[in-house]
Design a protein around this motif. Structure first.
Motif, PDB file in Angstrom:
ATOM      1  N   GLU A   1       3.367  -0.292   2.020  1.00 20.58           N
ATOM      2  CA  GLU A   1       2.576   0.794   1.416  1.00 20.58           C
ATOM      3  C   GLU A   1       1.767   1.514   2.492  1.00 20.58           C
ATOM      4  O   GLU A   1       1.672   2.741   2.515  1.00 20.58           O
ATOM      5  CB  GLU A   1       1.618   0.241   0.347  1.00 20.58           C
ATOM      6  CG  GLU A   1       2.283  -0.374  -0.874  1.00 20.58           C
ATOM      7  CD  GLU A   1       2.956   0.668  -1.768  1.00 20.58           C
ATOM      8  OE1 GLU A   1       2.620   1.870  -1.677  1.00 20.58           O
ATOM      9  OE2 GLU A   1       3.837   0.279  -2.557  1.00 20.58           O
TER      10      GLU A   1
ATOM     11  N   MET B   1       1.921   5.321   4.000  1.00 24.52           N
ATOM     12  CA  MET B   1       0.745   6.187   3.924  1.00 24.52           C
ATOM     13  C   MET B   1       0.427   6.842   5.270  1.00 24.52           C
ATOM     14  O   MET B   1      -0.012   7.983   5.320  1.00 24.52           O
ATOM     15  CB  MET B   1      -0.448   5.363   3.437  1.00 24.52           C
ATOM     16  CG  MET B   1      -1.542   6.179   2.809  1.00 24.52           C
ATOM     17  SD  MET B   1      -2.912   5.132   2.290  1.00 24.52           S
ATOM     18  CE  MET B   1      -2.312   4.484   0.743  1.00 24.52           C
TER      19      MET B   1
ATOM     20  N   LEU C   1       4.379  -7.584  -7.027  1.00 24.02           N
ATOM     21  CA  LEU C   1       3.075  -7.228  -7.580  1.00 24.02           C
ATOM     22  C   LEU C   1       1.999  -7.385  -6.527  1.00 24.02           C
ATOM     23  O   LEU C   1       1.896  -8.429  -5.891  1.00 24.02           O
ATOM     24  CB  LEU C   1       2.735  -8.144  -8.757  1.00 24.02           C
ATOM     25  CG  LEU C   1       3.745  -8.132  -9.885  1.00 24.02           C
ATOM     26  CD1 LEU C   1       3.275  -9.057 -10.988  1.00 24.02           C
ATOM     27  CD2 LEU C   1       3.919  -6.724 -10.408  1.00 24.02           C
ATOM     28  N   ILE C   2       1.200  -6.358  -6.368  1.00 31.91           N
ATOM     29  CA  ILE C   2       0.019  -6.459  -5.515  1.00 31.91           C
ATOM     30  C   ILE C   2      -1.155  -6.588  -6.458  1.00 31.91           C
ATOM     31  O   ILE C   2      -1.488  -5.654  -7.173  1.00 31.91           O
ATOM     32  CB  ILE C   2      -0.113  -5.219  -4.616  1.00 31.91           C
ATOM     33  CG1 ILE C   2       1.143  -5.071  -3.747  1.00 31.91           C
ATOM     34  CG2 ILE C   2      -1.373  -5.318  -3.753  1.00 31.91           C
ATOM     35  CD1 ILE C   2       1.155  -3.840  -2.872  1.00 31.91           C
TER      36      ILE C   2
ATOM     37  N   GLN D   1      -3.871   3.418  -8.000  1.00 32.33           N
ATOM     38  CA  GLN D   1      -4.508   2.431  -7.135  1.00 32.33           C
ATOM     39  C   GLN D   1      -3.662   1.183  -7.030  1.00 32.33           C
ATOM     40  O   GLN D   1      -3.764   0.428  -6.080  1.00 32.33           O
ATOM     41  CB  GLN D   1      -5.843   2.016  -7.723  1.00 32.33           C
ATOM     42  CG  GLN D   1      -6.800   3.131  -7.953  1.00 32.33           C
ATOM     43  CD  GLN D   1      -8.050   2.608  -8.623  1.00 32.33           C
ATOM     44  OE1 GLN D   1      -8.740   1.751  -8.071  1.00 32.33           O
ATOM     45  NE2 GLN D   1      -8.346   3.090  -9.793  1.00 32.33           N
ATOM     46  N   GLN D   2      -2.886   0.910  -8.085  1.00 33.40           N
ATOM     47  CA  GLN D   2      -2.064  -0.287  -8.125  1.00 33.40           C
ATOM     48  C   GLN D   2      -0.631   0.071  -7.756  1.00 33.40           C
ATOM     49  O   GLN D   2      -0.245   1.226  -7.886  1.00 33.40           O
ATOM     50  CB  GLN D   2      -2.056  -0.855  -9.547  1.00 33.40           C
ATOM     51  CG  GLN D   2      -3.433  -1.162 -10.090  1.00 33.40           C
ATOM     52  CD  GLN D   2      -3.915  -2.531  -9.679  1.00 33.40           C
ATOM     53  OE1 GLN D   2      -3.363  -3.147  -8.762  1.00 33.40           O
ATOM     54  NE2 GLN D   2      -4.957  -3.005 -10.324  1.00 33.40           N
ATOM     55  N   ASN D   3       0.154  -0.917  -7.357  1.00 31.48           N
ATOM     56  CA  ASN D   3       1.561  -0.641  -7.073  1.00 31.48           C
ATOM     57  C   ASN D   3       2.440  -0.841  -8.305  1.00 31.48           C
ATOM     58  O   ASN D   3       3.629  -0.609  -8.249  1.00 31.48           O
ATOM     59  CB  ASN D   3       2.076  -1.494  -5.899  1.00 31.48           C
ATOM     60  CG  ASN D   3       2.438  -2.910  -6.322  1.00 31.48           C
ATOM     61  OD1 ASN D   3       1.816  -3.476  -7.224  1.00 31.48           O
ATOM     62  ND2 ASN D   3       3.433  -3.490  -5.686  1.00 31.48           N
ATOM     63  N   HIS D   4       1.825  -1.284  -9.428  1.00 34.85           N
ATOM     64  CA  HIS D   4       2.651  -1.593 -10.589  1.00 34.85           C
ATOM     65  C   HIS D   4       2.158  -0.887 -11.850  1.00 34.85           C
ATOM     66  O   HIS D   4       0.980  -0.655 -12.031  1.00 34.85           O
ATOM     67  CB  HIS D   4       2.688  -3.097 -10.832  1.00 34.85           C
ATOM     68  CG  HIS D   4       1.319  -3.726 -10.916  1.00 34.85           C
ATOM     69  ND1 HIS D   4       0.641  -4.169  -9.807  1.00 34.85           N
ATOM     70  CD2 HIS D   4       0.509  -3.959 -11.960  1.00 34.85           C
ATOM     71  CE1 HIS D   4      -0.529  -4.653 -10.180  1.00 34.85           C
ATOM     72  NE2 HIS D   4      -0.635  -4.537 -11.480  1.00 34.85           N
TER      73      HIS D   4
ATOM     74  N   MET E   1       0.294   5.030  -3.334  1.00 29.59           N
ATOM     75  CA  MET E   1      -0.639   3.989  -3.725  1.00 29.59           C
ATOM     76  C   MET E   1      -1.956   4.315  -3.044  1.00 29.59           C
ATOM     77  O   MET E   1      -2.133   4.063  -1.849  1.00 29.59           O
ATOM     78  CB  MET E   1      -0.114   2.631  -3.292  1.00 29.59           C
ATOM     79  CG  MET E   1      -0.947   1.503  -3.833  1.00 29.59           C
ATOM     80  SD  MET E   1      -0.273  -0.098  -3.392  1.00 29.59           S
ATOM     81  CE  MET E   1      -1.743  -1.094  -3.669  1.00 29.59           C
ATOM     82  N   ASP E   2      -2.846   4.925  -3.795  1.00 33.09           N
ATOM     83  CA  ASP E   2      -4.083   5.412  -3.205  1.00 33.09           C
ATOM     84  C   ASP E   2      -5.086   5.589  -4.354  1.00 33.09           C
ATOM     85  O   ASP E   2      -4.724   5.507  -5.518  1.00 33.09           O
ATOM     86  CB  ASP E   2      -3.825   6.758  -2.500  1.00 33.09           C
ATOM     87  CG  ASP E   2      -4.847   7.056  -1.405  1.00 33.09           C
ATOM     88  OD1 ASP E   2      -5.916   6.414  -1.398  1.00 33.09           O
ATOM     89  OD2 ASP E   2      -4.570   7.932  -0.572  1.00 33.09           O
ATOM     90  N   ARG E   3      -6.341   5.837  -3.994  1.00 35.48           N
ATOM     91  CA  ARG E   3      -7.362   5.969  -5.024  1.00 35.48           C
ATOM     92  C   ARG E   3      -7.930   7.371  -4.967  1.00 35.48           C
ATOM     93  O   ARG E   3      -8.332   7.834  -3.903  1.00 35.48           O
ATOM     94  CB  ARG E   3      -8.474   4.961  -4.772  1.00 35.48           C
ATOM     95  CG  ARG E   3      -9.424   4.788  -5.915  1.00 35.48           C
ATOM     96  CD  ARG E   3     -10.048   3.420  -5.864  1.00 35.48           C
ATOM     97  NE  ARG E   3     -10.943   3.299  -4.735  1.00 35.48           N
ATOM     98  CZ  ARG E   3     -12.225   3.638  -4.775  1.00 35.48           C
ATOM     99  NH1 ARG E   3     -12.764   4.134  -5.878  1.00 35.48           N
ATOM    100  NH2 ARG E   3     -12.988   3.479  -3.721  1.00 35.48           N
TER     101      ARG E   3
END
Lengths: 423, 423
Positions: free
Chosen positions: A142, A146, A410-411, B34-37, B75-77
């Motif tokens: 990830e 990025m 899963l993270i 924020q999550q990968n899932h 995957m970021d906030r």
């Protein structure tokens, strides 16, 4: 002295087999473990590489011993053993008296005195280690995705994975990371799979040093076919944020995994035994340390010389030691003649290197490639405890084999920010 | 203005359906989470009660969108939205320009201003919440077993579980804890199952207030049959270590679970919209807040009045809103006439209360008991994303049904002590 109360510390392969072997004996068994589950450690690397779920390789200790009425399970942590008073002291304040004690507390990582390496190069012993590692590996991709546009150097660092130590764990882990990195690459749009590097470092001259030389060569060949760079005769001299230093040069990387050394649990200190750097407790052929009549030490915590060499710290040794001690205590408790000294029956060694590839040495018969891989799978499923776990692991493997999909990506430790951070 | 760049914040039911609906459209979709899932939240309580594993109800967002070439996943906030500049700002420092923005950031727990209750009464929104709760529940039995001989009062506190709020989550959770506590009891030797108490507190006059009254009554009856104490018209006035205080008296307990209230994510603040106590953003029938031409707010974050009442914060509403916005943007991007205003198609409500029992109201047809339970299972499996997850959840449920064995009883956060503590 008659044996009535048997205390077993540790519910790994050694402790659990000892407890089960005592099922029919006229004794009260107390099995103490810090965790509530028995862990099938040989498949832990598959949890770390998103192939299996934690529940598939772990089973609650209480369930395993549900029907064994002479056994009880304590989830507690042992802090001391008083050999003179014949009691075990636990963190919660219990004092457990014993007529016989079995210490089966396993091993932990050893960084050869460089404990600060632990932060940068975690090892693999518990489910939490495996989940932490899974997160670290998945997050590396990830993060590479990025940063790749603005900082391709950093992306390369995130796409480089270094495994230190080429014993069975290191070899299996390196192979599994290579496969995982190929499989996740389909899901990323920016990073280039050609930049993925999986590097396996080994201080000695060959991988799988405990295996026969031709199997080592085959494993090396299979690893290379999977894209793993194998560097033998390479000693790690430093590990810090962003790189590993070796006697062969520096490797920029964000992910280092330690599979190089273990150290016995500090059980020796409880017994007042001076133990060497590896922390093992020397035991005789009845698996007792010298000078102790009713205390047994088994599995990775023990060091037992047989046929000129010390037995390796692997599951079959621990299991057979547990069975031996269980049988011995069972006989003693019934007033019968105990069995003669412990003999390890070496069924051989197995290691898998990705799909369709494994090396095995079973009762002297060497098996490689696809046949070795099937044998590896069958052996691991057979030894898994619990019918459900076997069934689900088989199904899960079948699924992985057919689809190449690693579903457990899963993270989770990376949680959403708290509300105060959010606003 | 033509639409080219679509940014979607949040990969829950709303955001993911919007992204998928845009598959064929001439746009670039960026889905930020924020999550990968993606998480199938309706079954989260089954992870919390050791019935399912995290991997069975979650799927990597990247896998879901693998074949959708016009979509990328970040995957970021998100930390801010600049509506005037039409950009989204993320924590990692990215600025994402958009022609259309979809905000689908969901909801979080609301303790009605009593944020200190959160420590003692965790809620259930993420996988980590579920794993934390699973650990808390399983540890409660372990602790009860440990203290019962010396302190039976404390053991009773550990065997008492209080669920606050009798909406679908609270009802399903209370039922599942009741079943779990029956099933684990076989594995303990000292504590008495008769001391297990599962108490469901509800401020209103009946459980499942959004369901028809006869279904509420049936659910109440089913809960009681499972041993759950249901207390309606009961308001919680305080929650602290070791007890819950209500307007009907004090309940000594070590485990309180919050299923009472949610609050929209703070997305309203990004738009400079004054949002009320519940934090929702009011949207019109095109799902846009007033005054914003190219920003859509959907799912639990939005408040949309339809047929006189606000739509509930449930998965089907979020999903249909996402599909509507996706369809709308797809038409607009192709220069076609957008669809008319959003209409929610209410297929009904479902809630399960332990094995063989559920209440369902599907297109006006009320189904109870075993038939309702089969319907509940079929609907949940059908809506699970990913074939593997469906298959494994079905097999897992079949296993649970046949054996009554909850296999996922892992306590993992409770790690072995570090070495320095050990010695």
């Amino acid at each position: 002295m008659s044996i009535r109360d048997v205390v077993i510390i540790g519910a790994g392969f050694g402790g659990l087999s000892a407890a089960k072997e005592l099922a029919g004996a006229p004794v009260n068994v107390t099995l103490v473990d810090q965790q509530n589950h028995h862990l099938f450690q040989p498949l832990l690397y598959q949890v770390a590489t998103a192939a299996l779920t934690p529940a598939e390789i772990a089973v609650p200790i209480r369930s395993v011993l549900r029907r064994q009425r002479n056994a009880r399970v304590l989830m507690d942590r042992v802090i001391d053993v008083d050999a003179d008073a014949a009691t075990v002291v636990t963190e919660s304040g219990r004092t457990l008296p014993f007529d016989a004690l079995v210490i089966a507390t396993g091993a932990r990582h050893s960084y050869f005195g460089k404990d600060d390496w632990a932060t940068h190069a975690p090892g693999l012993k518990t489910l939490n280690d495996a989940l932490g590692l899974r997160e670290k590996i998945l997050m590396a991709f990830e993060q590479a995705e990025m940063v790749v546009e603005n900082d391709p150097e950093a992306a390369r660092r995130f796409q480089t994975f270094v495994v230190v130590g080429a014993g069975p764990t290191g070899v299996e882990l390196a192979g599994a990371i290579a496969e995982l990195s190929q499989s996740v690459m389909r899901d990323f749009r920016h990073i280039d799979g050609a930049n993925n590097r999986i590097i396996l470092l080994e201080g000695g001259p060959r991988v799988l040093p405990s295996f026969a030389e031709d199997l080592s060569l085959r494993a090396m060949h299979d690893l290379k076919a999977l894209g793993v760079e194998v560097r033998t005769e390479t000693m790690v001299t430093d590990i810090a944020a962003g790189h590993v230093t070796t006697n062969q040069g520096d490797i920029p990387t964000e992910t280092v995994i330690w599979a190089a050394g273990v150290q016995a649990s500090p059980a020796g200190a409880w017994l007042g035994l001076a133990n060497g750097r590896s922390g093992h407790v020397e035991v005789d052929e009845t698996l007792r340390p010298k000078g102790f009549d009713n205390i047994y030490v088994i599995g990775d915590t023990a060091r037992h010389e047989a046929d000129g060499g010390a037995l390796p710290g692997i599951a079959p040794v621990a299991k057979q030691m547990g069975q031996y001690v269980g049988r011995r205590l069972s006989k003693l408790a019934s007033g019968k003649e105990p069995p003669s000294g412990f003999r390890y029956l070496d069924a051989g060694s197995l290691a898998t290197i990705g799909r369709n590839r494994a090396v095995a040495d079973i009762f002297g018969l060497k098996v490689k490639g696809f046949a070795g891989w099937l044998l590896w799978g069958a052996a691991h499923v057979y030894f898994l405890i619990g019918f459900k776990n076997r069934l689900f692991v088989m199904l899960h493997w079948l699924w992985l084999y057919l689809t190449w999909q690693r579903g457990v990506r899963l993270i989770m430790h990376h949680e959403p920010a708290t509300d105060s951070e959010k606003s």
